[in-house]
Design a protein around this motif. Structure first.
Motif, PDB file in Angstrom:
ATOM      1  N   VAL A 376     -19.319   4.936   0.015  1.00 27.90           N
ATOM      2  CA  VAL A 376     -18.338   5.175   1.072  1.00 27.90           C
ATOM      3  C   VAL A 376     -16.997   5.435   0.390  1.00 27.90           C
ATOM      4  N   LEU A 377     -16.412   6.594   0.661  1.00 27.62           N
ATOM      5  CA  LEU A 377     -15.126   6.978   0.078  1.00 27.62           C
ATOM      6  C   LEU A 377     -14.049   6.858   1.146  1.00 27.62           C
ATOM      7  N   ALA A 378     -12.979   6.119   0.835  1.00 22.48           N
ATOM      8  CA  ALA A 378     -11.913   5.894   1.811  1.00 22.48           C
ATOM      9  C   ALA A 378     -10.964   7.082   1.858  1.00 22.48           C
ATOM     10  N   ASP A 379     -10.715   7.560   3.052  1.00 22.83           N
ATOM     11  CA  ASP A 379      -9.711   8.604   3.297  1.00 22.83           C
ATOM     12  C   ASP A 379      -8.367   7.897   3.452  1.00 22.83           C
ATOM     13  N   ILE A 380      -7.719   7.575   2.323  1.00 24.27           N
ATOM     14  CA  ILE A 380      -6.522   6.739   2.380  1.00 24.27           C
ATOM     15  C   ILE A 380      -5.352   7.453   3.039  1.00 24.27           C
ATOM     16  N   GLU A 381      -5.390   8.800   3.090  1.00 26.33           N
ATOM     17  CA  GLU A 381      -4.290   9.508   3.718  1.00 26.33           C
ATOM     18  C   GLU A 381      -4.199   9.197   5.209  1.00 26.33           C
ATOM     19  N   SER A 382      -5.335   8.812   5.822  1.00 27.59           N
ATOM     20  CA  SER A 382      -5.323   8.533   7.259  1.00 27.59           C
ATOM     21  C   SER A 382      -4.560   7.258   7.580  1.00 27.59           C
ATOM     22  N   TRP A 383      -4.306   6.419   6.567  1.00 30.80           N
ATOM     23  CA  TRP A 383      -3.488   5.217   6.787  1.00 30.80           C
ATOM     24  C   TRP A 383      -2.011   5.486   6.491  1.00 30.80           C
ATOM     25  N   ALA A 384      -1.680   6.650   5.978  1.00 31.26           N
ATOM     26  CA  ALA A 384      -0.289   6.963   5.647  1.00 31.26           C
ATOM     27  C   ALA A 384       0.519   7.186   6.925  1.00 31.26           C
ATOM     28  N   GLY A 385       1.825   6.979   6.812  1.00 29.79           N
ATOM     29  CA  GLY A 385       2.697   7.232   7.947  1.00 29.79           C
ATOM     30  C   GLY A 385       2.815   6.089   8.923  1.00 29.79           C
ATOM     31  N   HIS A 386       2.225   4.910   8.587  1.00 25.59           N
ATOM     32  CA  HIS A 386       2.321   3.754   9.479  1.00 25.59           C
ATOM     33  C   HIS A 386       2.964   2.570   8.765  1.00 25.59           C
ATOM     34  N   GLY A 387       3.789   2.851   7.762  1.00 23.07           N
ATOM     35  CA  GLY A 387       4.471   1.781   7.064  1.00 23.07           C
ATOM     36  C   GLY A 387       3.586   0.983   6.140  1.00 23.07           C
ATOM     37  N   VAL A 388       2.465   1.556   5.692  1.00 23.45           N
ATOM     38  CA  VAL A 388       1.546   0.790   4.864  1.00 23.45           C
ATOM     39  C   VAL A 388       1.756   1.029   3.385  1.00 23.45           C
ATOM     40  N   ALA A 389       2.583   1.971   3.008  1.00 23.95           N
ATOM     41  CA  ALA A 389       2.756   2.279   1.588  1.00 23.95           C
ATOM     42  C   ALA A 389       3.768   1.323   0.970  1.00 23.95           C
ATOM     43  N   ARG A 390       3.363   0.077   0.739  1.00 23.73           N
ATOM     44  CA  ARG A 390       4.283  -0.919   0.201  1.00 23.73           C
ATOM     45  C   ARG A 390       4.658  -0.563  -1.228  1.00 23.73           C
ATOM     46  N   GLY A 391       5.953  -0.472  -1.479  1.00 27.95           N
ATOM     47  CA  GLY A 391       6.428  -0.208  -2.830  1.00 27.95           C
ATOM     48  C   GLY A 391       6.244   1.228  -3.272  1.00 27.95           C
ATOM     49  N   ARG A 392       5.852   2.140  -2.376  1.00 24.33           N
ATOM     50  CA  ARG A 392       5.677   3.546  -2.744  1.00 24.33           C
ATOM     51  C   ARG A 392       6.380   4.429  -1.729  1.00 24.33           C
ATOM     52  N   ARG A 393       6.758   5.573  -2.166  1.00 21.51           N
ATOM     53  CA  ARG A 393       7.306   6.559  -1.238  1.00 21.51           C
ATOM     54  C   ARG A 393       6.164   7.156  -0.428  1.00 21.51           C
ATOM     55  N   GLU A 394       6.511   7.721   0.698  1.00 25.31           N
ATOM     56  CA  GLU A 394       5.505   8.323   1.566  1.00 25.31           C
ATOM     57  C   GLU A 394       4.800   9.478   0.854  1.00 25.31           C
TER      58      GLU A 394
END
Length: 469
Positions: A376-394
């Protein structure tokens, strides 16, 4: 004495000092008398609080002691006055980590000798992990609220917040398969024993699995395609690398509606790491209920039971996953090597974050042979844009496109090696992904991106190109 004054006491002392100065300058004796009274009151209160003695006993009962993420637990705090005198005015504050909510406060007044006061409060498991309730902080306060004295106890109680276990249903690669002893195999037959599923020989395949009839018919070396029984031993691999996930910033009490999730889920995973952890817990629980011997490996090492060896029970798996967090491991290769040693002849299910073809090459080499494993490969981009990128730029649009291409290349490489592959996005449940792995034609089926994933990938927001390094 100044260190024990409350804000009210400090204002009173300041007011008394001001009145004393004004009364002395103006020669007003009543003002001086009032000032002396105001200055003496905190002194008397401090003396009274300093002379107060106390002996307390505290006992906590947590029900239940282990809760799934997003659920609540009730705590009974019993305070016993172990002194020979009645207690004074006590302000009790329970020590709580921020992941469980706000620290509760209680007021207990003149608790008799040997008496017990029962105090109740509730904690909410916002974040998975091992938490400690306590210690209790006691504040002795005078009746006027001018002086307080603090003491901290040493008593604590544990609370374990485990991953949520999602229902998977009868579908999936483990559905409907027979049992068998550990290490036994089951052949996938389509029309009978003479028509066994085969594929072309690849470097590293066991020559004992060569299917001579198919080889003679096709003119190319062919091997039998066999599937290991899921009721013997199943090994789960969990990718916890921080560079492979978008980890949600901690916000205690954040409403679950702030996160994207599948319809009908009142407590969706807040980030890609939590999704794969819950998927590991859910799949492991389903396989264990069907009699499988469980083993679990992460990129940082194997998750073992308390004994240090043997099979993982469902409770052991959830307890170990409760403490799993983002790792600083850079490469998956060492974890894949340990996975291949631990899996033996049993099937493998890999739950991966952001990966590319280079990341899965070691896995394919280690698991080469006529077997059917799942990834199972996670599509991590689908979690972007909801304030989940702690310590990283969007993530920029270019970065999302690169991640999507790397994921599709890795998926194609796994499918070519005979793996069953599914893509997990923020809007897909664990049950849907599990059912896709067991669907018809799963080993070579192409994944159709979800609408949310397609929208994310087509975003044209400006930004700096960069990966998750």
């Amino acid at each position: 004495m100044l260190s024990t004054l409350t804000p009210r006491g400090r204002f009173l002392v300041a007011g008394g000092g001001l009145l004393l100065v004004v009364g002395a300058l103006l020669g007003e004796r009543p003002l001086v008398q009032l000032a002396v009274f105001l200055l003496a009151l905190p002194v008397l209160s401090a003396a009274m609080v300093a002379r107060e003695r106390f002996r307390l006993g505290a006992r906590r009962t947590v029900t239940p002691a282990r809760v799934p993420r997003g659920e609540s637990a009730d705590v009974l705090l019993e305070i016993t006055n172990a002194d020979t005198r009645p207690g004074g005015l006590w302000v009790l504050t329970e020590g709580l980590p921020g992941d469980l909510g706000r620290a509760p406060q209680f007021l207990v007044e003149r608790l008799p000798e040997g008496a017990t006061a029962s105090l109740h409060y509730r904690v909410h498991g916002h974040r998975r992990g091992r938490h400690v309730l306590g210690p209790l902080r006691l504040k002795l306060v005078d009746p006027f609220g001018l002086v307080e004295r603090s003491a901290v106890g040493a008593d604590t109680a544990p609370l374990l917040v485990v991953p949520r276990v999602r229902g998977l249903g009868p579908e999936g690669p483990a559905g409907g398969q027979g049992g068998g002893g550990e290490g036994s195999r089951r052949t996938i037959a389509v029309h009978g024993e003479d028509d066994v599923s085969t594929r072309e020989y690849r470097h590293g395949d066991d020559l004992r699995k060569v299917h001579w009839k198919a080889t003679a018919r096709t003119g190319e070396l062919m091997v039998r395609l066999e599937e290991r029984p899921w009721r013997a031993q199943a090994t789960l691999f969990l990718d916890t690398r921080s560079r492979a996930h978008l980890v949600a910033a901690h916000r205690a009490g954040a409403p679950t509606g702030a996160w994207t999730g599948p319809g009908g889920d009142d407590c969706p995973p807040p980030d890609s790491l939590e999704w794969v952890v819950e998927a590991t817990a859910s799949i492991g629980t389903a396989l264990a209920s069907r009699g499988a011997v469980l083993r679990a490996v992460t990129d940082a090492g194997e998750l073992v039971p308390p004994s240090g060896r043997g099979r993982l029970s469902t409770e052991d798996l959830l307890d170990r996953l409760a403490a799993v967090g983002p790792s600083r491991v850079a490469s998956l290769a060492p974890g894949f090597e340990q996975l291949c040693r631990a899996a033996g002849d049993g099937p493998v299910i890999c739950l991966l974050g952001a990966v590319g073809p280079d990341d899965v090459e070691a896995l394919i080499r280690g698991r080469s042979g006529p077997t059917v494993d799942a990834a199972v490969l996670a599509d991590i981009e689908s979690w972007a844009g909801h304030g989940v990128a702690r310590g990283r730029r969007e993530l920029s649009a270019a970065s999302r496109g690169v991640l999507a291409r790397q994921r599709e290349d890795a998926a194609a490489l796994l499918r070519q090696a005979g793996w069953r592959v599914a893509i997990a996005g923020a809007d897909r449940s664990v049950g849907d992904v599990w059912a896709e792995l067991g669907g018809p034609g799963s080993p070579g089926a192409a994944h159709v991106p979800s609408p949310a994933s397609a929208a994310v990938l087509s975003s044209s927001a400006a930004g700096t190109t960069g990966g998750l390094t």
